[in-house]
Design an enzyme around this catalytic site. Structure first.
Site, PDB file in Angstrom:
ATOM      1  N   GLU A   1       0.102 -16.144 -11.309  1.00 34.74           N
ATOM      2  CA  GLU A   1       0.920 -15.161 -12.010  1.00 34.74           C
ATOM      3  C   GLU A   1       2.418 -15.399 -11.872  1.00 34.74           C
ATOM      4  O   GLU A   1       3.199 -14.796 -12.608  1.00 34.74           O
ATOM      5  CB  GLU A   1       0.585 -13.749 -11.520  1.00 34.74           C
ATOM      6  CG  GLU A   1      -0.814 -13.308 -11.907  1.00 34.74           C
ATOM      7  CD  GLU A   1      -1.129 -11.894 -11.481  1.00 34.74           C
ATOM      8  OE1 GLU A   1      -0.292 -11.231 -10.826  1.00 34.74           O
ATOM      9  OE2 GLU A   1      -2.239 -11.442 -11.801  1.00 34.74           O
TER      10      GLU A   1
ATOM     11  N   ASN B   1     -12.497  -1.158  -5.367  1.00 33.51           N
ATOM     12  CA  ASN B   1     -12.236  -1.498  -6.769  1.00 33.51           C
ATOM     13  C   ASN B   1     -13.404  -2.306  -7.337  1.00 33.51           C
ATOM     14  O   ASN B   1     -13.638  -3.436  -6.907  1.00 33.51           O
ATOM     15  CB  ASN B   1     -10.930  -2.294  -6.874  1.00 33.51           C
ATOM     16  CG  ASN B   1     -10.644  -2.804  -8.271  1.00 33.51           C
ATOM     17  OD1 ASN B   1     -11.283  -2.427  -9.233  1.00 33.51           O
ATOM     18  ND2 ASN B   1      -9.670  -3.692  -8.358  1.00 33.51           N
TER      19      ASN B   1
ATOM     20  N   TYR C   1       0.840  -1.194   0.000  1.00 30.70           N
ATOM     21  CA  TYR C   1       0.000   0.000   0.000  1.00 30.70           C
ATOM     22  C   TYR C   1       0.875   1.243   0.000  1.00 30.70           C
ATOM     23  O   TYR C   1       0.591   2.231  -0.672  1.00 30.70           O
ATOM     24  CB  TYR C   1      -0.938  -0.003   1.215  1.00 30.70           C
ATOM     25  CG  TYR C   1      -1.952  -1.124   1.162  1.00 30.70           C
ATOM     26  CD1 TYR C   1      -3.088  -1.016   0.369  1.00 30.70           C
ATOM     27  CD2 TYR C   1      -1.769  -2.290   1.897  1.00 30.70           C
ATOM     28  CE1 TYR C   1      -4.018  -2.041   0.310  1.00 30.70           C
ATOM     29  CE2 TYR C   1      -2.693  -3.330   1.844  1.00 30.70           C
ATOM     30  CZ  TYR C   1      -3.818  -3.201   1.044  1.00 30.70           C
ATOM     31  OH  TYR C   1      -4.729  -4.220   0.978  1.00 30.70           O
TER      32      TYR C   1
ATOM     33  N   CYS D   1      -6.055  -5.426  -8.048  1.00 26.55           N
ATOM     34  CA  CYS D   1      -5.841  -5.077  -6.639  1.00 26.55           C
ATOM     35  C   CYS D   1      -5.313  -6.272  -5.847  1.00 26.55           C
ATOM     36  O   CYS D   1      -4.774  -6.096  -4.751  1.00 26.55           O
ATOM     37  CB  CYS D   1      -7.116  -4.507  -6.019  1.00 26.55           C
ATOM     38  SG  CYS D   1      -8.544  -5.582  -6.097  1.00 26.55           S
ATOM     39  N   HIS D   2      -5.412  -7.486  -6.413  1.00 26.25           N
ATOM     40  CA  HIS D   2      -4.857  -8.658  -5.731  1.00 26.25           C
ATOM     41  C   HIS D   2      -3.331  -8.592  -5.655  1.00 26.25           C
ATOM     42  O   HIS D   2      -2.727  -9.297  -4.863  1.00 26.25           O
ATOM     43  CB  HIS D   2      -5.312  -9.959  -6.421  1.00 26.25           C
ATOM     44  CG  HIS D   2      -4.877 -10.073  -7.853  1.00 26.25           C
ATOM     45  ND1 HIS D   2      -5.594  -9.495  -8.888  1.00 26.25           N
ATOM     46  CD2 HIS D   2      -3.808 -10.677  -8.413  1.00 26.25           C
ATOM     47  CE1 HIS D   2      -4.975  -9.758 -10.030  1.00 26.25           C
ATOM     48  NE2 HIS D   2      -3.883 -10.473  -9.766  1.00 26.25           N
TER      49      HIS D   2
END
Length: 152
Positions: free
Chosen positions: A151, A116, A93, A124-125
Site C-alpha cells: 500500500e 474481523n 488502537y 485491520c492490517h
C-alpha cells in the site's frame, strides 16, 4: 445459502464467502472455513475476486463491495472505523478508540480487530501498536507487513 470460492493469490489461497449478495468472510487459511458453505462462484464473489487480485497487484486502493460482517454493535462500529483508514496509512488502537468516541477502549479495539471476519476488505492490517510496531494479524505478521508495504 452461503457460497465460497477460492482464489490463488501471491499471499496464498484465499476463500471469500458470500451470503445473500454480500461478502461475509474472507479466509486465508483453509482450516478455519465453516462447514455450512457451498463452493460456488457467484457474481458477487467473482467481482470480489477481481477486486482482490487488482489490489494485490497494486492496481486498486479501495474496494467497492457489499460487506456484511456479523458481529456485535461495538465490533461493527470498529470495523466501520477501520474502513475509513486511507490506503497507505496506519492508525493505532488508541486512534481507533478515539475515532469511535471511546478513548479508553484500546484493548477492546484490539479484540474487535481480532474478530474481523473480512480481512483485507475491512483493513485491520492498517492498525499498528502505539509505538508503530506491527502487532497481531490473523493471517500472520508476514502477510500484514506485505500488505502494508504493498500500500505504500
Amino acid at each position: 445459502m452461503k457460497n465460497i470460492f477460492f482464489y490463488q493469490t501471491n499471499i496464498g489461497e484465499i476463500g471469500i464467502v458470500e451470503n445473500k449478495g454480500a461478502i461475509t468472510n474472507l479466509f486465508i487459511k483453509r482450516e478455519r472455513i465453516p462447514q455450512d458453505v457451498v463452493v460456488k462462484e457467484t457474481a458477487v464473489l467473482n467481482e470480489a475476486g477481481k477486486q482482490l487480485m487488482d489490489y494485490l497487484a497494486g492496481k486498486r486502493k479501495y474496494f467497492e463491495l457489499p460487506l456484511a460482517p456479523e458481529g456485535t454493535e461495538f465490533q461493527q462500529k470498529v470495523w466501520k472505523a477501520l474502513q475509513e483508514i486511507p490506503c497507505g496509512e496506519t492508525r493505532s488502537y488508541r486512534d481507533i478508540a478515539r475515532s469511535i468516541g471511546q478513548p479508553k477502549a484500546s484493548r477492546a479495539i484490539g479484540m474487535a480487530n481480532n474478530k474481523n471476519p473480512i480481512l483485507i476488505f475491512i483493513p485491520c492490517h492498517r492498525v499498528v501498536g502505539a509505538n508503530g510496531k506491527l502487532v497481531g494479524y490473523a493471517a500472520g505478521l508476514q502477510v500484514k507487513e506485505y500488505l502494508l508495504k504493498l500500500e505504500k
